[in-house]
Design a protein around this motif. Structure first.
Motif, short mmCIF file in Angstrom:
data_model
loop_
_atom_site.label_atom_id
_atom_site.label_comp_id
_atom_site.label_asym_id
_atom_site.label_seq_id
_atom_site.Cartn_x
_atom_site.Cartn_y
_atom_site.Cartn_z
N LEU A 7 0.83 -1.20 0.00
CA LEU A 7 0.00 0.00 0.00
C LEU A 7 0.87 1.25 0.00
O LEU A 7 1.72 1.44 0.87
CB LEU A 7 -0.92 0.00 1.22
N ARG A 8 0.64 2.12 -1.00
CA ARG A 8 1.43 3.34 -1.14
C ARG A 8 0.62 4.61 -0.92
O ARG A 8 1.18 5.66 -0.62
CB ARG A 8 2.08 3.38 -2.52
N SER A 9 -0.69 4.52 -1.11
CA SER A 9 -1.53 5.72 -1.01
C SER A 9 -2.83 5.36 -0.28
O SER A 9 -3.48 4.36 -0.62
CB SER A 9 -1.84 6.27 -2.41
N LEU A 10 -3.21 6.18 0.70
CA LEU A 10 -4.41 5.91 1.50
C LEU A 10 -5.16 7.20 1.75
O LEU A 10 -4.58 8.22 2.16
CB LEU A 10 -4.03 5.27 2.84
N LEU B 207 -1.29 0.37 10.45
CA LEU B 207 -0.85 0.94 9.18
C LEU B 207 0.66 1.14 9.18
O LEU B 207 1.35 0.81 8.20
CB LEU B 207 -1.58 2.27 8.94
N CYS C 230 2.37 -1.52 6.62
CA CYS C 230 2.43 -0.84 5.31
C CYS C 230 3.64 0.10 5.27
O CYS C 230 3.48 1.33 5.27
CB CYS C 230 1.14 -0.07 5.04
N LEU D 258 4.04 3.20 2.57
CA LEU D 258 3.04 4.26 2.46
C LEU D 258 3.71 5.61 2.19
O LEU D 258 4.57 6.04 2.95
CB LEU D 258 2.21 4.32 3.73
N LEU E 197 -0.92 10.14 2.14
CA LEU E 197 -1.93 9.94 3.18
C LEU E 197 -2.85 11.14 3.26
O LEU E 197 -2.41 12.28 3.35
CB LEU E 197 -1.25 9.73 4.54
N CYS F 62 6.52 6.02 8.61
CA CYS F 62 6.43 5.67 7.19
C CYS F 62 7.06 6.76 6.33
O CYS F 62 7.10 7.93 6.74
CB CYS F 62 4.98 5.47 6.78
N ILE G 31 6.22 8.95 4.31
CA ILE G 31 5.11 9.71 3.74
C ILE G 31 5.64 11.00 3.11
O ILE G 31 6.22 11.85 3.78
CB ILE G 31 4.06 10.02 4.82
#
Length: 504
Positions: free
Chosen positions: A290-293, A319, A323, A326, A329, A358, A360
């Motif tokens: 998962l890279r984008s949430l 998360l 992940c 990520l 976000l 992460c 981010i």
């Protein structure tokens, strides 16, 4: 240019992206006119077609190698003349043998018989329908049966589509990589389950209902009360999933997807009522890529005592743990009172810990009424953060701007409706070494003069945005009946939690 070879001229024309420039160049000589006609593979037409059918036929004859066509009547009114009708699609299907990508936007004169002509487009791979009020399920079935190569299918704001035989057929064919269904009130989340084994190949899926989405009376026809079961549907290849504005129940409807997707890279869960920490924790455990949430949440009644968004720091910890890739976000909170910061289920510490854990690069905080200058200080220690967007964050002020200016790699900063940030806070941004762009919208205590020179590129608007625009939520006005219905649904969703509390 007369001395240039035709292949070289063709290569030059290919590199001209702007349609108006290509049109002008083609008028220079007959040779360029002919080469452009052979090389032109895409057109975007609409209100300028007069008369519509004859003009389209002329374009198709002039450009024999068209593979992408967009017919767009957005903004059309009757004085613009007659729209393209069914006959126009007959012309398109008979003249464009290479057509693989077709988009119809706001085409009100085309009905099921016109869509049926597309069955002759055997190479059609991508079909997008946006606001087609006269098109029904019968026309879509013709496309599904006739276009065996279809890979991408978008259906947006098509209110006359009811039965889903076309969806069942596409599911059995198993050819789709991408399926988007938005604002089609005749298609419920349970109807989409009939896509069945089609989910196996699907890589991108979106389902969204706007308006008062909780008022839908749809139910799962396969559901049997007090009998637990799971859908025997596989979606191991899905990389992008977006569910927006739906009411879910355990093990019923599209909620099942959260436990099946193991290849997800991008996920949007926007105002999905009924989700719990357990749902998303199980999801994160299976989605290491998962890279984008994007999470958009509203407060619900919890433990029959208070209101809070359904997800908590437990979800954020999972998360961060499961992940590690990520990078993007978004956390949006709607209807959370600034007087009761506890209505936001994520704590400030939990958000900061996630950003620090992460890599981010892009972060949006929207309506985070429990996030303040101390939280900004925590974000400033991130070495990955490049883009930060703060929307409707009532308690972030000038000290927060001083902290974020020290963020090592921050390049893009957006402030929208951040009412505690003043000119003094913006002046702190001159210390941000790498800040390339600054966007200020609806921040009434920031002046145009203050933002000038604060970054290499600056956009400023004093206009306040509407709530719908800020939160990405489209709702019609609520009647008393709607409010009662919403309250009843929320109570039923939280009733099991309340019963456990009473038993304890």
């Amino acid at each position: 240019m007369d001395n240039l070879s035709e292949p070289l001229l063709a290569e030059i024309i290919k590199r001209i992206a702007k349609t108006s420039d290509r049109n002008s160049l083609s008028l220079v000589s007959k040779q360029l006119y002919t080469i452009d006609a052979e090389q032109r593979d895409a057109i975007h037409v609409g209100r300028g077609l007069h008369p519509a059918t004859e003009a389209l036929a002329s374009l198709c004859s002039r450009f024999p190698n068209l593979w992408k066509v967009v017919i767009d009547y957005s903004g059309w009114i009757s004085i613009h003349g007659k729209q393209l009708d069914n006959q126009g699609l007959l012309v398109l299907s008979s003249h464009c043998s290479s057509l693989t990508d077709l988009t119809l936007n706001f085409c009100s004169y085309i009905d099921y018989s016109g869509i049926g002509y597309l069955a002759y487009c055997k190479k059609l791979r991508s079909f997008r329908l946006n606001f087609a009020p006269a098109i029904n399920s019968r026309g879509l079935l013709s496309v599904a049966v006739g276009c065996k190569s279809l890979c991408t299918f978008h259906l947006v704001d098509c209110m006359k589509v009811g039965s889903v035989e076309w969806l069942e057929y596409l599911g059995r064919a198993g050819s789709l990589d991408e399926l988007v269904v938005k604002d089609c009130k005749g298609i419920s989340q349970y109807d989409l389950l009939k896509f069945g084994r089609g989910f196996m190949k699907l890589q991108r899926f979106e389902y969204e209902i706007n308006g008062n989405y909780w008022s839908s009376a749809a139910c799962d026809p396969a559901y049997v009360a007090h009998y637990p079961y799971r859908y025997d549907i596989c979606c191991e290849n899905m990389k992008e999933l977006r569910l927006a504005h739906i009411v879910t129940k355990p093990e019923i409807g599209l909620r099942f997807l959260l436990g099946k997707c193991r290849a997800l890279e991008k996920l949007w869960l926007e105002y999905v009522i009924g989700l719990t920490d357990n749902d998303v924790i199980a999801l994160f455990q299976n989605c290491g890529n998962l890279r984008s949430l994007s999470l958009r949440l509203i407060p619900l009644l919890c433990h029959a005592i208070y209101f809070r968004t359904a997800l908590t720091d437990d979800s954020l910890k999972a998360l961060a743990l499961y992940c590690p890739m990520l990078q993007v976000l978004e956390l949006t909170f709607t209807f959370c009172s600034e007087d009761y910061p506890s209505e936001v289920g994520f704590s400030q510490e939990g958000i900061v810990n996630l950003v620090q854990s992460c890599p981010i690069r892009v972060l949006m905080l929207n309506g985070a009424s429990n996030f303040d200058d101390e939280g900004m200080k925590g974000l400033s220690s991130s070495r990955s953060l490049e883009t930060l967007e703060l929307v409707d964050c009532m308690f972030i002020g000038d000290l927060g701007m001083r902290s974020i200016a020290r963020t090592l790699n921050l390049r893009n900063l957006t402030l929208r409706k951040c009412v505690c940030v003043t000119d003094n806070g913006v002046s702190e941004l001159v210390h941000a070494q790498n800040l390339e762009s600054l966007t200020i919208i609806g921040c009434h205590r920031i002046s145009l003069k203050a933002v000038q020179g604060a970054a290499r590129s600056v956009y400023y608007s004093a206009e306040s945005e509407k709530h719908e625009s800020l939160k990405g939520m489209k709702m019609t006005s609520l009647s008393n009946c709607d409010w009662i219905q919403l309250a009843a649904i929320l109570f039923q969703l939280m009733k099991p939690l309340a019963m456990r509390i009473r038993a304890f």
